[in-house]
Design a protein around this motif. Sequence first.
Motif, short mmCIF file in Angstrom:
data_model
loop_
_atom_site.label_atom_id
_atom_site.label_comp_id
_atom_site.label_asym_id
_atom_site.label_seq_id
_atom_site.Cartn_x
_atom_site.Cartn_y
_atom_site.Cartn_z
N GLY A 91 0.79 -1.23 0.00
CA GLY A 91 0.00 0.00 0.00
C GLY A 91 0.82 1.27 0.00
N ARG A 92 2.09 1.18 -0.31
CA ARG A 92 2.93 2.36 -0.50
C ARG A 92 4.08 2.03 -1.44
N SER A 93 4.62 3.05 -2.11
CA SER A 93 5.76 2.81 -3.01
C SER A 93 7.05 2.82 -2.20
N PRO A 94 8.09 2.13 -2.69
CA PRO A 94 9.40 2.30 -2.06
C PRO A 94 9.79 3.79 -2.11
N GLY A 95 10.44 4.29 -1.05
CA GLY A 95 10.74 5.72 -0.99
C GLY A 95 12.23 6.00 -0.85
N LEU A 96 12.70 6.98 -1.61
CA LEU A 96 14.12 7.38 -1.56
C LEU A 96 14.20 8.86 -1.20
N ALA A 97 14.90 9.18 -0.12
CA ALA A 97 15.13 10.58 0.26
C ALA A 97 16.49 11.02 -0.29
N VAL A 98 16.50 12.13 -1.01
CA VAL A 98 17.74 12.64 -1.59
C VAL A 98 18.04 13.99 -0.96
N VAL A 99 19.22 14.07 -0.35
CA VAL A 99 19.59 15.30 0.37
C VAL A 99 20.70 16.01 -0.41
N LEU A 100 20.41 17.22 -0.85
CA LEU A 100 21.39 18.03 -1.57
C LEU A 100 21.66 19.28 -0.73
N VAL A 101 22.94 19.58 -0.53
CA VAL A 101 23.29 20.78 0.25
C VAL A 101 24.04 21.74 -0.66
N GLY A 102 23.54 22.99 -0.75
CA GLY A 102 24.25 24.00 -1.52
C GLY A 102 23.88 24.00 -2.99
N GLU A 103 24.71 24.68 -3.79
CA GLU A 103 24.34 24.96 -5.18
C GLU A 103 25.32 24.37 -6.19
N ASP A 104 26.07 23.34 -5.83
CA ASP A 104 27.01 22.75 -6.78
C ASP A 104 26.25 22.27 -8.03
N GLN A 105 26.70 22.77 -9.18
CA GLN A 105 25.96 22.53 -10.43
C GLN A 105 25.92 21.05 -10.80
N ALA A 106 27.10 20.40 -10.72
CA ALA A 106 27.16 18.98 -11.11
C ALA A 106 26.27 18.15 -10.18
N SER A 107 26.30 18.46 -8.87
CA SER A 107 25.47 17.72 -7.91
C SER A 107 23.99 17.91 -8.23
N ALA A 108 23.63 19.15 -8.60
CA ALA A 108 22.22 19.43 -8.92
C ALA A 108 21.77 18.59 -10.13
N VAL A 109 22.66 18.43 -11.11
CA VAL A 109 22.33 17.62 -12.29
C VAL A 109 22.14 16.16 -11.88
N TYR A 110 23.08 15.64 -11.06
CA TYR A 110 22.97 14.24 -10.60
C TYR A 110 21.65 14.01 -9.86
N VAL A 111 21.31 14.97 -8.98
CA VAL A 111 20.08 14.83 -8.18
C VAL A 111 18.85 14.86 -9.10
#
Length: 282
Positions: free
Chosen positions: A30-50
């Motif tokens: 009765g629920r989907s598997p859930g993934l929490a993704v934590v991004l800190v700051g404004e790093d461009q490459a990290s934002a693309v990965y996320v």
Amino acid sequence: MGIIIDGKVLAEKKREDISRRAKAFADKYGRSPGLAVVLVGEDQASAVYVRNKKRACIQTGITSFDYHLDENTTQKEILALIDELNARDDVDGILVQLPLPSQLIEEEILVRIDPSKDVDGFHPYNLGRLLMGEPSLVPCTPTGIMYMLDEYGVDIDGKDAVIIGRSNIVGKPMAILLMMRHATITICHSHTKDLPARVKSADIVVAATGRPHMIKGGWIKDGAVVIDVGISRTESGLVGDVDFDEAINHASLITPVPGGVGPMTITMLLENTIVAAGSHVS
Ligand code: NDP
């Protein structure tokens, strides 16, 4: 001329399997598997990965919970968030996008994640289990590579594998996974003497240095399988560690950059989320 391993096609195939399992999980619990993704700051490459991870979650029916924290987030604040996510029943996996701003202590944060939600497989508990030969959540890039080798029918047993790079997230777990499948392992790094000779001895080469085109085609033994993990941004775009145009003339199988290992890494993050979800229900 070697065959190019198509990471995008393999990733698509694996994601279809993950979608089926995510749906079966949702139907049953009765629920989907859930993934929490934590991004800190404004790093461009990290934002693309996320962004790519979020898109992959949506595609496969995994719920993604996104936390974009301010650049100046304190250690106390991020640890409090990890504690909250550890306690939540709808969060099966927690991923903290690296690198983190310099005021944050990465090791302390990664160790705070509940090992059963450590979908990156970076927690010492999970790395220890891997070392003991009892893997549960394993770092995504090496498991993605094992999947690729299996899908292309590479016989690993008894082969000589040379891994260039000894990081905790790629080189070391890669070595253990290949050793578990009875390859004989050599791990090379920046202090290795005569790297070309080491590479020349390999039936399977895994390059994970982040040094663009440092592995020359002439170093590759004829018929070897070449897996290029490296990703470097250069003026001519994204390139790997291996000089692909030369190496393909010697390799029997070779991964391109981009379109090789990268798509599999995100896919195995989804796989780990499904595995983690399975461990959170009875
Ligand atoms: P690290 O920087 O943590 O490790 C690099 C390793 O390469 C080190 O062990 C280093 O040796 C070794 N090295 C560096 N220069 C040389 C050299 N001249 N000769 C031999 N060995 C050398 O990197 P990661 O393992 O995190 O990542 C490696 C690459 O893979 C990066 O380009 C990264 O972006 C990419 N990557 C790609 C992923 C994907 O999905 N495709 C996922 C993860 C990473 P020493 O230990 O002695 O310093």
